[in-house]
Design a protein around this motif. Structure first.
Motif, short mmCIF file in Angstrom:
data_model
loop_
_atom_site.label_atom_id
_atom_site.label_comp_id
_atom_site.label_asym_id
_atom_site.label_seq_id
_atom_site.Cartn_x
_atom_site.Cartn_y
_atom_site.Cartn_z
N SER A 204 0.82 -1.21 0.00
CA SER A 204 0.00 0.00 0.00
C SER A 204 0.86 1.27 0.00
O SER A 204 0.47 2.28 -0.57
N LYS A 205 2.03 1.23 0.61
CA LYS A 205 2.92 2.39 0.61
C LYS A 205 3.87 2.39 -0.60
O LYS A 205 4.48 3.41 -0.90
N GLY A 206 4.04 1.22 -1.25
CA GLY A 206 4.93 1.12 -2.40
C GLY A 206 6.39 1.07 -2.01
O GLY A 206 7.24 1.57 -2.73
N VAL A 207 6.70 0.48 -0.85
CA VAL A 207 8.07 0.42 -0.37
C VAL A 207 8.55 -1.03 -0.28
O VAL A 207 7.74 -1.96 -0.29
N CYS A 208 9.84 -1.20 -0.18
CA CYS A 208 10.43 -2.52 0.02
C CYS A 208 10.09 -2.98 1.43
O CYS A 208 10.22 -2.22 2.39
N ALA A 209 9.68 -4.23 1.59
CA ALA A 209 9.28 -4.74 2.90
C ALA A 209 10.47 -4.91 3.84
O ALA A 209 10.30 -4.88 5.06
N MET A 210 11.68 -5.06 3.31
CA MET A 210 12.84 -5.30 4.15
C MET A 210 13.59 -4.02 4.51
O MET A 210 13.94 -3.83 5.67
N CYS A 211 13.83 -3.15 3.55
CA CYS A 211 14.66 -1.97 3.84
C CYS A 211 13.86 -0.66 3.86
O CYS A 211 14.34 0.33 4.38
N GLY A 212 12.67 -0.63 3.29
CA GLY A 212 11.86 0.57 3.31
C GLY A 212 12.12 1.52 2.15
O GLY A 212 11.61 2.63 2.12
N LYS A 213 12.89 1.09 1.17
CA LYS A 213 13.20 1.92 0.01
C LYS A 213 11.98 2.00 -0.92
O LYS A 213 11.27 1.01 -1.10
N GLN A 214 11.72 3.18 -1.50
CA GLN A 214 10.58 3.36 -2.39
C GLN A 214 10.78 2.53 -3.66
O GLN A 214 11.77 2.68 -4.36
N VAL A 215 9.83 1.64 -3.95
CA VAL A 215 9.94 0.74 -5.09
C VAL A 215 8.89 1.06 -6.15
O VAL A 215 9.15 0.96 -7.34
N LEU A 216 7.71 1.49 -5.71
CA LEU A 216 6.57 1.64 -6.60
C LEU A 216 5.88 2.96 -6.31
O LEU A 216 5.73 3.34 -5.16
N ASP A 217 5.45 3.65 -7.35
CA ASP A 217 4.73 4.90 -7.18
C ASP A 217 3.24 4.58 -7.09
O ASP A 217 2.63 4.15 -8.07
N THR A 218 2.63 4.79 -5.93
CA THR A 218 1.22 4.47 -5.72
C THR A 218 0.35 5.73 -5.71
O THR A 218 -0.73 5.72 -5.14
N LYS A 219 0.81 6.76 -6.35
CA LYS A 219 0.10 8.05 -6.32
C LYS A 219 -1.28 7.96 -6.98
O LYS A 219 -2.26 8.48 -6.47
N TYR A 220 -1.36 7.26 -8.11
CA TYR A 220 -2.62 7.17 -8.84
C TYR A 220 -3.36 5.86 -8.61
O TYR A 220 -4.28 5.53 -9.34
N TYR A 221 -2.96 5.09 -7.60
CA TYR A 221 -3.65 3.83 -7.28
C TYR A 221 -4.89 4.14 -6.45
O TYR A 221 -4.87 5.02 -5.59
N LYS A 222 -5.95 3.42 -6.69
CA LYS A 222 -7.16 3.56 -5.89
C LYS A 222 -7.19 2.40 -4.91
O LYS A 222 -7.54 1.28 -5.27
N GLN A 223 -6.77 2.65 -3.68
CA GLN A 223 -6.66 1.60 -2.68
C GLN A 223 -7.60 1.89 -1.52
O GLN A 223 -7.83 3.04 -1.16
N SER A 224 -8.09 0.82 -0.90
CA SER A 224 -8.94 0.97 0.27
C SER A 224 -8.15 0.61 1.51
O SER A 224 -7.06 0.06 1.43
N ASN A 225 -8.68 0.90 2.67
CA ASN A 225 -8.00 0.58 3.92
C ASN A 225 -8.28 -0.83 4.39
O ASN A 225 -7.75 -1.26 5.39
N VAL A 226 -9.11 -1.57 3.70
CA VAL A 226 -9.50 -2.92 4.12
C VAL A 226 -8.53 -3.93 3.61
O VAL A 226 -7.89 -3.90 2.70
#
Length: 96
Positions: free
Chosen positions: A74-96
């Motif tokens: 949901s944040k678009g980051v690496c699960a291990m180091c926290g580095k930005q991997v994916l741009d989720t700016k235009y993604y339509k995501q829910s909190n569920v």
């Protein structure tokens, strides 16, 4: 979701080696004892009460990392180091 650098750090899956010469699960090389209880003989077993927790949601993380899979995606980051991997700016995501 992990970055290319952290992909090498991922732990191995717990499955036996393929049957071949020199495998650790064969009896010829001395790697496996006959009638051995694997639960009692293994020293570093996986513990369901892991100490690693997600930074955001405090859920238990199954491998060494900072984020659980859901929060990392949901944040678009690496699960291990926290580095930005994916741009989720235009993604339509829910909190569920």
């Amino acid at each position: 979701m992990v970055c290319d650098k952290c992909e090498k750090k991922l732990s191995k899956v717990i499955v036996p080696d393929k049957w071949k010469e020199g495998a650790s699960n064969t009896t010829e090389t001395g790697g496996r004892k006959i009638n051995e209880n694997k639960l009692l003989s293994k020293k570093n077993r996986w513990s369901p009460l892991g100490t690693t927790k997600c930074i955001i949601c405090k859920q238990q993380v199954h491998q060494n990392g900072k984020y659980c899979h859901t929060c990392a995606y949901s944040k678009g980051v690496c699960a291990m180091c926290g580095k930005q991997v994916l741009d989720t700016k235009y993604y339509k995501q829910s909190n569920v």
